[in-house]
Design a protein around this motif. Structure first.
Motif, PDB file in Angstrom:
ATOM      1  N   GLN A 135       0.797  -1.224   0.000  1.00  0.00           N
ATOM      2  CA  GLN A 135       0.000   0.000   0.000  1.00  0.00           C
ATOM      3  C   GLN A 135       0.830   1.275   0.000  1.00  0.00           C
ATOM      4  O   GLN A 135       0.343   2.321  -0.419  1.00  0.00           O
ATOM      5  CB  GLN A 135      -0.937   0.008   1.216  1.00  0.00           C
ATOM      6  CG  GLN A 135      -2.026  -1.059   1.160  1.00  0.00           C
ATOM      7  CD  GLN A 135      -2.930  -1.003   2.366  1.00  0.00           C
ATOM      8  OE1 GLN A 135      -2.686  -1.646   3.382  1.00  0.00           O
ATOM      9  NE2 GLN A 135      -3.987  -0.211   2.275  1.00  0.00           N
ATOM     10  N   SER A 136       2.069   1.220   0.494  1.00  0.00           N
ATOM     11  CA  SER A 136       2.873   2.446   0.606  1.00  0.00           C
ATOM     12  C   SER A 136       4.284   2.228   0.076  1.00  0.00           C
ATOM     13  O   SER A 136       4.891   1.168   0.304  1.00  0.00           O
ATOM     14  CB  SER A 136       2.952   2.905   2.065  1.00  0.00           C
ATOM     15  OG  SER A 136       1.741   3.510   2.466  1.00  0.00           O
ATOM     16  N   LYS A 162       0.062   4.489  -2.218  1.00  0.00           N
ATOM     17  CA  LYS A 162       0.442   5.814  -1.736  1.00  0.00           C
ATOM     18  C   LYS A 162       1.952   5.917  -1.885  1.00  0.00           C
ATOM     19  O   LYS A 162       2.682   4.959  -1.619  1.00  0.00           O
ATOM     20  CB  LYS A 162       0.019   6.017  -0.281  1.00  0.00           C
ATOM     21  CG  LYS A 162      -1.475   5.959  -0.041  1.00  0.00           C
ATOM     22  CD  LYS A 162      -1.793   6.258   1.421  1.00  0.00           C
ATOM     23  CE  LYS A 162      -3.287   6.156   1.687  1.00  0.00           C
ATOM     24  NZ  LYS A 162      -3.737   4.737   1.707  1.00  0.00           N
ATOM     25  N   TYR A 163       2.416   7.098  -2.298  1.00  0.00           N
ATOM     26  CA  TYR A 163       3.841   7.306  -2.510  1.00  0.00           C
ATOM     27  C   TYR A 163       4.313   8.491  -1.688  1.00  0.00           C
ATOM     28  O   TYR A 163       3.666   9.540  -1.648  1.00  0.00           O
ATOM     29  CB  TYR A 163       4.150   7.557  -3.993  1.00  0.00           C
ATOM     30  CG  TYR A 163       5.621   7.789  -4.246  1.00  0.00           C
ATOM     31  CD1 TYR A 163       6.497   6.720  -4.325  1.00  0.00           C
ATOM     32  CD2 TYR A 163       6.136   9.086  -4.366  1.00  0.00           C
ATOM     33  CE1 TYR A 163       7.857   6.925  -4.531  1.00  0.00           C
ATOM     34  CE2 TYR A 163       7.488   9.301  -4.574  1.00  0.00           C
ATOM     35  CZ  TYR A 163       8.344   8.212  -4.656  1.00  0.00           C
ATOM     36  OH  TYR A 163       9.685   8.409  -4.851  1.00  0.00           O
ATOM     37  N   TYR A 164       5.474   8.317  -1.027  1.00  0.00           N
ATOM     38  CA  TYR A 164       6.071   9.379  -0.212  1.00  0.00           C
ATOM     39  C   TYR A 164       7.502   9.605  -0.702  1.00  0.00           C
ATOM     40  O   TYR A 164       8.381   8.748  -0.545  1.00  0.00           O
ATOM     41  CB  TYR A 164       6.072   8.992   1.269  1.00  0.00           C
ATOM     42  CG  TYR A 164       4.685   8.651   1.781  1.00  0.00           C
ATOM     43  CD1 TYR A 164       3.763   9.653   2.054  1.00  0.00           C
ATOM     44  CD2 TYR A 164       4.297   7.323   1.963  1.00  0.00           C
ATOM     45  CE1 TYR A 164       2.489   9.346   2.503  1.00  0.00           C
ATOM     46  CE2 TYR A 164       3.020   7.010   2.418  1.00  0.00           C
ATOM     47  CZ  TYR A 164       2.121   8.021   2.688  1.00  0.00           C
ATOM     48  OH  TYR A 164       0.859   7.721   3.125  1.00  0.00           O
ATOM     49  N   TYR A 179       7.198   0.521   9.473  1.00  0.00           N
ATOM     50  CA  TYR A 179       5.892   0.120   8.945  1.00  0.00           C
ATOM     51  C   TYR A 179       5.722  -1.389   9.090  1.00  0.00           C
ATOM     52  O   TYR A 179       4.678  -1.890   9.538  1.00  0.00           O
ATOM     53  CB  TYR A 179       5.813   0.542   7.483  1.00  0.00           C
ATOM     54  CG  TYR A 179       4.479   0.346   6.792  1.00  0.00           C
ATOM     55  CD1 TYR A 179       3.690   1.443   6.463  1.00  0.00           C
ATOM     56  CD2 TYR A 179       4.024  -0.920   6.415  1.00  0.00           C
ATOM     57  CE1 TYR A 179       2.479   1.285   5.790  1.00  0.00           C
ATOM     58  CE2 TYR A 179       2.824  -1.086   5.754  1.00  0.00           C
ATOM     59  CZ  TYR A 179       2.050   0.022   5.447  1.00  0.00           C
ATOM     60  OH  TYR A 179       0.853  -0.148   4.781  1.00  0.00           O
ATOM     61  N   ALA A 187       6.095  -2.517   3.445  1.00  0.00           N
ATOM     62  CA  ALA A 187       6.090  -1.315   2.612  1.00  0.00           C
ATOM     63  C   ALA A 187       7.307  -1.428   1.700  1.00  0.00           C
ATOM     64  O   ALA A 187       8.149  -2.312   1.874  1.00  0.00           O
ATOM     65  CB  ALA A 187       6.154  -0.055   3.462  1.00  0.00           C
ATOM     66  N   ALA A 539       2.346   6.525   8.068  1.00  0.00           N
ATOM     67  CA  ALA A 539       1.850   5.964   6.811  1.00  0.00           C
ATOM     68  C   ALA A 539       0.994   4.727   7.072  1.00  0.00           C
ATOM     69  O   ALA A 539      -0.037   4.525   6.422  1.00  0.00           O
ATOM     70  CB  ALA A 539       3.020   5.613   5.894  1.00  0.00           C
ATOM     71  N   GLN A 542      -2.522   5.420   7.889  1.00  0.00           N
ATOM     72  CA  GLN A 542      -3.350   5.798   6.746  1.00  0.00           C
ATOM     73  C   GLN A 542      -3.823   4.572   5.963  1.00  0.00           C
ATOM     74  O   GLN A 542      -4.811   4.644   5.232  1.00  0.00           O
ATOM     75  CB  GLN A 542      -2.569   6.718   5.797  1.00  0.00           C
ATOM     76  CG  GLN A 542      -1.930   7.917   6.472  1.00  0.00           C
ATOM     77  CD  GLN A 542      -2.921   8.757   7.247  1.00  0.00           C
ATOM     78  OE1 GLN A 542      -3.842   9.342   6.677  1.00  0.00           O
ATOM     79  NE2 GLN A 542      -2.747   8.815   8.555  1.00  0.00           N
ATOM     80  N   ASP A 543      -3.109   3.448   6.117  1.00  0.00           N
ATOM     81  CA  ASP A 543      -3.381   2.253   5.316  1.00  0.00           C
ATOM     82  C   ASP A 543      -4.200   1.194   6.041  1.00  0.00           C
ATOM     83  O   ASP A 543      -5.031   0.522   5.428  1.00  0.00           O
ATOM     84  CB  ASP A 543      -2.057   1.599   4.894  1.00  0.00           C
ATOM     85  CG  ASP A 543      -1.262   2.431   3.902  1.00  0.00           C
ATOM     86  OD1 ASP A 543      -1.826   3.378   3.329  1.00  0.00           O
ATOM     87  OD2 ASP A 543      -0.071   2.132   3.713  1.00  0.00           O
ATOM     88  N   TYR A 574       3.690  15.976   3.055  1.00  0.00           N
ATOM     89  CA  TYR A 574       2.575  15.030   3.019  1.00  0.00           C
ATOM     90  C   TYR A 574       1.625  15.160   4.216  1.00  0.00           C
ATOM     91  O   TYR A 574       0.735  14.337   4.383  1.00  0.00           O
ATOM     92  CB  TYR A 574       3.118  13.595   2.927  1.00  0.00           C
ATOM     93  CG  TYR A 574       3.868  13.359   1.641  1.00  0.00           C
ATOM     94  CD1 TYR A 574       3.190  13.164   0.445  1.00  0.00           C
ATOM     95  CD2 TYR A 574       5.263  13.371   1.610  1.00  0.00           C
ATOM     96  CE1 TYR A 574       3.876  12.977  -0.750  1.00  0.00           C
ATOM     97  CE2 TYR A 574       5.959  13.186   0.424  1.00  0.00           C
ATOM     98  CZ  TYR A 574       5.257  12.991  -0.747  1.00  0.00           C
ATOM     99  OH  TYR A 574       5.935  12.813  -1.928  1.00  0.00           O
TER     100      TYR A 574
END
Length: 657
Positions: A135-136, A162-164, A179, A187, A539, A542-543, A574
């Motif tokens: 997811q990230s 999602k990308y950071y 994560y 991740a 992160a 958020q997931d 972000y």
């Protein structure tokens, strides 16, 4: 193609480019050299045919023939400013030209409509990764991962990822490691070839030794120049061989979906590092392969302990007068089962530092952290125990578990059982299953350790309060910080702690409550982990549905935060709701203590620091500096309320830890 069928893209205003100049502009994704020459406007392909040098970064110069030419800034090739033709060029040579239209001072370039996207190798890989639950992604886009980056971009647009974008690949690796520690799911980190990839290695090792799943996605030079020593060409498979459980190049004729599936499966099942290498020229190769899926490839994970082991454990526990339970991070998912067993046996629960908060300190059976970062309560009950029930603990040399005691050890990994020394009863199985299936009641002749535990907590809490009176005039006492922080944070907060004196003080002084989680660089003990780990934890909130809304608090010293300070701007970009508590003592305080205790002179541990609070504000976040203990509570409270990255810089005394 007629001008009516073209897409007309605005590339700027006539005032943006003076007469006699060129510049690079982008029309959708097409790179164009825009020309203003002899009162006219022209647009041509920006890439010189020699080595794709950017013509828009060149200049218009007069040649020996007194004619003006655009000169490529890389190797000096020349082109007509208005036609794109080279000197002496034929009509069918030269740069591709695009029509230009100026409307009310705005410059438009006509380009062909965007063709339908053609599925590529990296599209197959990214779709496979998301099918497996990725997811990230934390990473940095660069010249040797552009095709892979575009596949990730499309997945982000479609809502599958999602990308950071980080500022240092080391921060990406720590974020992904945290994560994985928090969720048990991987991740990913995205980097270029060479130095981008090698910058991941510390965070990859952190994940490996702490058994956290993680994916490394590294670009690589083109296959035709791999080996002889091209720019940024290193043997990435060899570089990652020791740290990864799976490391493979994705080549033109590979089974791309299967490689991605095996990378995910290895990371998830083995809770380890997986690595995929993407040569630049392979990333955009068209592919008709179907994406891989996890269906039918993952089994249930429960392991039931042998009944004979359960029976023997019950006999040993029934005969113990002072049993204690020691839990490690491996038991975190079954914390309720552990607490129920402890209540049933009337046994104190001591946690390793990595498992701090597994049974919260406000639980009647909690005895706090054991070992170097622990409490005198846990040490007392370890010394007085006649039986240790070790659940998901790896017996680190920092843990303080007395190997000379009678020990029942339970772990789902058979290699962990009796790994460093023999134990009385090694039991292979899930900790939760052991707790549920163990048929035993408390020994009626056992000591009442719970009343004793309450008394020991009172002694320790009274002593902690007396420490507030210690004031050497050089900064705030660590206990004051963690006492207030522990009272203010929510019961479900997630802590990400760094390495150093701040970590020892956190383990000793902060009392956990509720369902709080603690993330740390456990076995690797890497400085710099704290703040990037906070980004990774955020992160995850958020997931993962069960983590949504939970507050993230990261903690470090000034030495730790100084490792990756610019990624505070990542958090700002972000909108990451991470509150960072920074203990600023102007030195590597833990190393100074080690030098003194080893009878070495204290040398080169002092630090030259900026105002970190001012730095946080300059980055666009919240920053406040605290020098007076009376300001601590309001400063931390305000930072916790701030809906974004916030930093509380607290001036502390390196000796009062």
């Amino acid at each position: 193609m007629t001008e009516e069928t073209l897409d007309w893209i605005s590339v700027g205003h006539v005032d943006d480019l003076p007469e006699g100049r060129v510049k690079t502009v982008t029309a959708r994704t097409t790179s164009i050299c825009l020309v203003h020459f002899d009162g006219q406007w022209a647009a041509m392909n920006n890439h010189c045919p020699h080595q794709r040098g950017p013509l828009g970064e060149g200049s218009i110069e007069k040649g020996v023939d007194d004619k003006c030419w655009i000169r490529c800034p890389w190797h000096g090739w020349d082109f007509d400013p208005l036609t794109g033709k080279p000197p002496g060029g034929h009509e069918d040579t030269g740069q591709q030209m695009y029509p230009v239209d100026v409307r009310a001072g705005e410059i438009f370039v006509g380009i062909a409509p965007e063709p339908p996207h053609e599925r590529t190798v990296t599209d197959v890989v990214v779709e496979t990764l998301t099918n497996w639950g990725l997811q990230s992604v934390f990473g940095m886009v660069g010249h040797s991962n552009l095709g892979l980056s575009d596949a990730i971009r499309l997945a982000v647009i479609e809502g599958r990822l999602k990308y950071y974008g980080i500022r240092h690949e080391g921060a990406a690796a720590f974020a992904a490691s945290a994560y994985g520690k928090l969720t048990g799911r991987p991740a990913a980190c995205l980097t270029i070839a060479g130095p981008g990839a090698t910058n991941l290695l510390t965070g990859m090792w952190d994940a490996k030794v702490d058994r956290a799943p993680i994916l490394a996605l590294t670009g690589q030079v083109q296959t035709q120049v791999m080996g002889p020593g091209a720019f940024q060409d290193i043997d990435l498979k060899s570089a990652f061989q020791a740290v990864s459980a799976f490391s493979q190049p994705v080549l033109r004729d590979s089974n791309h979906a299967e490689l991605a599936s095996l990378a995910c499966k290895t990371a998830i099942v083995e809770q380890n590092v997986s690595h995929l290498i993407f040569p630049d020229d392979v990333q955009t190769v068209p592919s008709a392969q179907s994406a891989g899926k996890p269906n039918g490839r993952l089994s249930q994970t429960g392991i039931r302990p042998a009944q004979a082991d359960l029976n023997e454990a019950a006999l040993m526990i029934a005969g113990a007068k002072r049993p204690v339970i020691v839990v490690g991070h491996g038991a975190f998912d079954v914390r309720d089962d552990v607490a129920e067993l402890a209540a049933r046996l009337g046994a104190p629960v001591l946690t390793t530092f990595k498992a701090k908060g597994l049974v919260p300190d406000d639980h009647p059976n909690a005895a706090g952290v054991l070992g170097r970062s622990g409490t005198p309560i846990a040490s007392w009950f370890m010394n007085e125990a006649d039986l240790i029930i070790a659940l998901g603990a790896s017996f680190s040399n920092h843990s303080g578990i007395n190997a000379g005691k009678k020990i029942i050890q339970v772990d789902h990994d058979r290699m962990q059982l009796g790994k460093f020394h023999p134990v009385a009863l090694p039991i292979w199985g899930d900790v939760g299953a052991f707790c549920d299936l163990l048929d035993v009641a408390r020994n009626p002749g056992a000591d009442d350790q719970i009343d004793e535990l309450a008394g020991r907590w009172k002694i320790w809490r009274d002593e902690k309060q007396t420490r507030l009176a210690e004031d050497l005039g050089k900064g705030i006492h660590s206990f004051a910080i963690f006492d207030i922080l522990g009272k203010l944070v929510p019961d479900d907060a997630i802590f990400a702690v760094d390495v150093g004196n701040n970590t020892y003080s956190f383990g000793r002084y902060l009392e956990t409550k509720g369902t709080q989680r603690v993330l740390m660089s456990g076995y690797l003990g890497s400085i710099g982990f704290g703040f990037p780990a906070g980004m990774g934890a955020w992160a995850a909130t958020q997931d993962i549905e069960s983590l949504k809304g939970r507050k993230v608090v990261s903690i470090s010293g000034d030495g730790g935060f100084g490792q990756y300070p610019m990624d505070f701007t990542t958090a700002v970009k972000y909108g990451m709701d991470v509150t960072h508590i920074l203990l600023h003592n102007g030195e590597l305080g833990k190393i100074s203590k080690e030098q003194r205790s080893g009878e070495w002179p204290v040398w080169e541990t002092d630090l030259q620091n900026p105002s970190f609070a001012a730095f946080a504000r300059l980055c666009g976040g919240h920053g406040v500096k605290v020098s007076d203990p009376s300001d601590l509570e309001s400063a931390i409270e305000e930072a916790l309320r701030h809906p974004g990255p916030a930093l509380v810089e607290i001036m502390t005394d390196a000796e009062l830890v």
